[in-house]
Design a protein around this motif. Sequence first.
Motif, PDB file in Angstrom:
ATOM      1  N   TYR A   1     -61.703 140.638  -0.081  1.00 12.91           N
ATOM      2  CA  TYR A   1     -60.517 141.493  -0.172  1.00 12.91           C
ATOM      3  C   TYR A   1     -59.341 140.858   0.571  1.00 12.91           C
ATOM      4  CZ  TYR A   1     -57.503 145.580   0.305  1.00 12.91           C
ATOM      5  OH  TYR A   1     -56.439 146.441   0.268  1.00 12.91           O
ATOM      6  N   LEU A   2     -59.598 140.356   1.773  1.00 13.88           N
ATOM      7  CA  LEU A   2     -58.538 139.714   2.550  1.00 13.88           C
ATOM      8  C   LEU A   2     -58.056 138.422   1.901  1.00 13.88           C
ATOM      9  CD1 LEU A   2     -59.862 140.338   6.167  1.00 13.88           C
ATOM     10  CD2 LEU A   2     -57.969 141.479   5.009  1.00 13.88           C
ATOM     11  N   ILE A   3     -58.968 137.661   1.324  1.00 15.66           N
ATOM     12  CA  ILE A   3     -58.565 136.452   0.593  1.00 15.66           C
ATOM     13  C   ILE A   3     -57.670 136.834  -0.578  1.00 15.66           C
ATOM     14  CG2 ILE A   3     -59.402 134.580  -0.891  1.00 15.66           C
ATOM     15  CD1 ILE A   3     -61.885 134.434   0.940  1.00 15.66           C
ATOM     16  N   GLY A   4     -58.047 137.888  -1.282  1.00 17.79           N
ATOM     17  CA  GLY A   4     -57.235 138.359  -2.408  1.00 17.79           C
ATOM     18  C   GLY A   4     -55.855 138.824  -1.974  1.00 17.79           C
ATOM     19  N   MET A   5     -55.784 139.515  -0.852  1.00 16.03           N
ATOM     20  CA  MET A   5     -54.485 139.965  -0.342  1.00 16.03           C
ATOM     21  C   MET A   5     -53.613 138.764   0.032  1.00 16.03           C
ATOM     22  SD  MET A   5     -54.522 143.174  -0.696  1.00 16.03           S
ATOM     23  CE  MET A   5     -53.058 143.612   0.189  1.00 16.03           C
ATOM     24  N   GLY A   6     -54.225 137.758   0.618  1.00 12.58           N
ATOM     25  CA  GLY A   6     -53.474 136.543   0.952  1.00 12.58           C
ATOM     26  C   GLY A   6     -52.955 135.843  -0.292  1.00 12.58           C
ATOM     27  N   LEU A   7     -53.786 135.773  -1.323  1.00 10.40           N
ATOM     28  CA  LEU A   7     -53.355 135.142  -2.575  1.00 10.40           C
ATOM     29  C   LEU A   7     -52.254 135.954  -3.251  1.00 10.40           C
ATOM     30  CD1 LEU A   7     -56.795 134.016  -4.021  1.00 10.40           C
ATOM     31  CD2 LEU A   7     -54.985 132.545  -3.122  1.00 10.40           C
ATOM     32  N   LYS A   8     -52.334 137.266  -3.123  1.00 16.10           N
ATOM     33  CA  LYS A   8     -51.305 138.133  -3.714  1.00 16.10           C
ATOM     34  C   LYS A   8     -49.941 137.855  -3.084  1.00 16.10           C
ATOM     35  CE  LYS A   8     -50.006 141.826  -6.059  1.00 16.10           C
ATOM     36  NZ  LYS A   8     -49.845 141.761  -7.483  1.00 16.10           N
ATOM     37  N   LYS A   9     -49.926 137.564  -1.794  1.00 14.26           N
ATOM     38  CA  LYS A   9     -48.668 137.284  -1.103  1.00 14.26           C
ATOM     39  C   LYS A   9     -48.144 135.873  -1.381  1.00 14.26           C
ATOM     40  CE  LYS A   9     -49.517 140.514   2.664  1.00 14.26           C
ATOM     41  NZ  LYS A   9     -48.592 141.550   2.299  1.00 14.26           N
ATOM     42  N   ALA A  10     -49.010 134.993  -1.861  1.00 13.56           N
ATOM     43  CA  ALA A  10     -48.593 133.616  -2.158  1.00 13.56           C
ATOM     44  C   ALA A  10     -47.819 133.616  -3.477  1.00 13.56           C
ATOM     45  CB  ALA A  10     -49.810 132.698  -2.258  1.00 13.56           C
ATOM     46  N   ALA A  11     -46.573 133.243  -3.418  1.00 15.14           N
ATOM     47  CA  ALA A  11     -45.713 133.282  -4.599  1.00 15.14           C
ATOM     48  C   ALA A  11     -46.147 132.277  -5.660  1.00 15.14           C
ATOM     49  CB  ALA A  11     -44.266 133.016  -4.190  1.00 15.14           C
ATOM     50  N   TRP A  12     -46.816 131.210  -5.259  1.00 14.22           N
ATOM     51  CA  TRP A  12     -47.180 130.147  -6.181  1.00 14.22           C
ATOM     52  C   TRP A  12     -48.468 130.437  -6.952  1.00 14.22           C
ATOM     53  CZ3 TRP A  12     -51.939 128.322  -4.867  1.00 14.22           C
ATOM     54  CH2 TRP A  12     -52.362 128.534  -3.562  1.00 14.22           C
ATOM     55  N   PHE A  13     -49.187 131.513  -6.614  1.00 11.27           N
ATOM     56  CA  PHE A  13     -50.470 131.807  -7.246  1.00 11.27           C
ATOM     57  C   PHE A  13     -50.316 132.971  -8.216  1.00 11.27           C
ATOM     58  CE2 PHE A  13     -54.911 133.001  -7.552  1.00 11.27           C
ATOM     59  CZ  PHE A  13     -55.504 131.748  -7.610  1.00 11.27           C
ATOM     60  N   LYS A  14     -50.780 132.792  -9.452  1.00 11.47           N
ATOM     61  CA  LYS A  14     -50.667 133.842 -10.464  1.00 11.47           C
ATOM     62  C   LYS A  14     -51.642 134.976 -10.170  1.00 11.47           C
ATOM     63  CE  LYS A  14     -50.302 132.756 -14.744  1.00 11.47           C
ATOM     64  NZ  LYS A  14     -50.544 132.200 -16.081  1.00 11.47           N
TER      65      LYS A  14
END
Length: 94
Positions: free
Chosen positions: A19-32
């Motif tokens: 869940y935390l990894i997903g939240m981090g990826l959600k905040k990354a503008a470069w990741f779809k």
Amino acid sequence: MDFTEYLKPELLILVPVLYLIGMGLKKAAWFKDSLIPVLLGACGVVLAAVWVFATADVSGGKAIATAAFTAITQGVLCAGASVYVNQLVKQAQK
């Protein structure tokens, strides 16, 4: 029916980690966003595989196949639970 019939209790820690990894990826503008569940599934399988192969006696072909199957299914289930929790949080905020 208890969810621990499907998920190993030792691997439940993967749900908040993913869940935390997903939240981090959600905040990354470069990741779809559409790729987050796929990456969480892959991370879940890899992390589950580390645990399964570290704790199991994999001395034969059958044991290796069983460990690989366990790692894949547990990793996918943990990733699915993580995405489910994310959706519950989103729906509760609406």
